[in-house]
Design an enzyme around this catalytic site. Structure first.
Site, PDB file in Angstrom:
ATOM      1  N   THR A  11      -0.512   1.381   6.963  1.00  0.00           N
ATOM      2  CA  THR A  11      -0.472   0.244   6.055  1.00  0.00           C
ATOM      3  C   THR A  11      -0.433  -1.016   6.911  1.00  0.00           C
ATOM      4  OG1 THR A  11       0.830  -0.876   4.344  1.00  0.00           O
ATOM      5  CG2 THR A  11       2.064   0.495   5.868  1.00  0.00           C
ATOM      6  N   GLY A  12      -0.861  -2.129   6.332  1.00  0.00           N
ATOM      7  CA  GLY A  12      -0.844  -3.367   7.100  1.00  0.00           C
ATOM      8  C   GLY A  12      -2.174  -4.084   7.049  1.00  0.00           C
TER       9      GLY A  12
ATOM     10  N   THR B 126       0.844  -1.198   0.000  1.00  0.00           N
ATOM     11  CA  THR B 126       0.000   0.000   0.000  1.00  0.00           C
ATOM     12  C   THR B 126       0.883   1.252   0.000  1.00  0.00           C
ATOM     13  OG1 THR B 126      -1.776  -1.115   1.137  1.00  0.00           O
ATOM     14  CG2 THR B 126      -1.616   1.250   1.530  1.00  0.00           C
TER      15      THR B 126
HETATM   16  N1  ASP Z   1      -4.081  -1.810   4.707  1.00  0.00           N
HETATM   17  C1  ASP Z   1      -4.337  -2.380   3.403  1.00  0.00           C
HETATM   18  C2  ASP Z   1      -5.683  -3.069   3.450  1.00  0.00           C
HETATM   19  O1  ASP Z   1      -5.918  -3.819   4.352  1.00  0.00           O
HETATM   20  C3  ASP Z   1      -3.296  -3.343   2.959  1.00  0.00           C
HETATM   21  C4  ASP Z   1      -1.883  -2.855   3.045  1.00  0.00           C
HETATM   22  O2  ASP Z   1      -1.591  -1.911   3.729  1.00  0.00           O
HETATM   23  O3  ASP Z   1      -1.041  -3.450   2.394  1.00  0.00           O
HETATM   24  O4  ASP Z   1      -6.463  -2.882   2.560  1.00  0.00           O
END
Ligand code: ASP
Length: 305
Positions: free
Chosen positions: A230-231, A180
């Site tokens: 992010t996460g 992300t």
């Molecule tokens: N936070 C994002 C989601 O769950 C994914 C990511 O950060 O890679 O959509």
């Protein structure tokens, strides 16, 4: 004037290459600030660049759903609490630009799915194919792997549902979980903004909406600071992570507030990364995943990892 960006947290492949892109994008965002541009314009510019790079899980090159489609989430917000977001939008090159239009041209904050696509077309964003060959190859590999019956770390319930989705449409199992993108900035006038864009979690169910477009979960700005996360989206939503950090920044610096949020995240085994700027222009970042891509420019000096 400060800008900080992230390119996702997790176990990151091609780290060096992506780091190079991060540095360039950070400079581009900072240019906007230097030329008297607003924090909103700077974060938008940085996120557009990262959406256009196939090396991140946003815009072009975003991860595919279990049905092989790209579904995107994005949000933008300024410290006066103006916000715009799109959730589960398809076939749009730069969802962050549509999110900005939602903020500036509608009476709403979040548009989703078909309605978001229709709004994008109305605003002049043409149909755009976001599925890359790289993601297609991952899909093929994934179908093979799934047949080997392996459980998935963040989607333990998926196996039960899998049979209900038509195999002819395909499943995929990307090797990387995150990617992300996000940006926070403070401009010459001391105004703050945050923007975040994602293709969501790998192998998500069609229609899934993550933390990114949920105001206060994956993205937030207020007069105490700006934050992009992010996460693992489901967990970030439960903790209202971005708003939690912004609240903490009322009485502490960005880095201390992020450290506090990471403590909370750890209590709930929430795998995530955060970047932020407080109202004094202090930057903060942190993650509890193996890696996170970040870069910032403060006092004209770039730091990148
Ligand atoms: N936070 C994002 C989601 O769950 C994914 C990511 O950060 O890679 O959509």
């Amino acid at each position: 004037m400060v800008i900080i960006i992230h390119g996702g947290a997790g176990k990151i492949e091609n780290f060096k290459k992506r780091k190079g892109i991060m540095a360039k994008v950070c400079e581009l965002g900072y240019e906007i600030l230097k030329n008297n541009g607003s924090a909103l314009d700077a974060v938008e510019r940085a996120v557009v660049e990262l959406e256009d790079s196939p090396w991140f899980n946003a815009g072009t090159g975003a991860t595919l759903s279990i049905e092989g489609e790209v579904e995107l989430d994005a949000a933008i917000m300024s410290d006066d609490l103006r916000a715009g977001a799109v959730a589960c939008i398809k076939e749009v090159k730069n969802p962050i630009l549509v999110a900005r239009k939602v903020m500036e041209e509608t009476d709403h904050i979040i548009l989703s799915g078909e309605g978001a696509v229709r709004f994008a077309r109305l605003m002049g964003f043409p149909k755009y194919n976001l599925v890359t060959q790289r993601r297609k190859r991952m899909l093929e590999k994934g179908i093979k792997k799934l047949k080997e019956d392996k459980p998935l770390e963040y989607l333990p319930g998926l196996k039960k549902l899998m049979d209900k989705y038509s195999e002819s449409e395909g499943f995929h199992l990307p090797t990387e979980k995150y990617g992300t993108v996000g940006a926070c900035a403070i401009d010459k006038e001391g105004k703050l903004a945050a923007a975040t864009s994602t293709g969501g979690m790998f192998m998500h169910l069609p229609g899934r909406i993550g933390d990114t477009p949920i105001i206060g979960a994956g993205n937030y700005a207020c007069d105490s600071g700006a934050i992009s996360c992010t996460g693992h989206g489901e967990c970030i939503i439960k903790l209202c992570l971005a708003k939690t950090v912004c609240d903490a920044m009322k009485s502490m610096k960005a880095q201390e507030a992020i450290n506090l949020a990471l403590k909370l995240a750890n209590q709930y085994n929430c795998k995530c990364g955060l970047i932020g700027i407080d109202k004094k222009g202090n930057v903060g970042f942190g993650f509890n995943t193996p890696q996170m891509l970040w870069a910032y420019i403060r006092n004209g000096k770039i730091e990148v990892e």
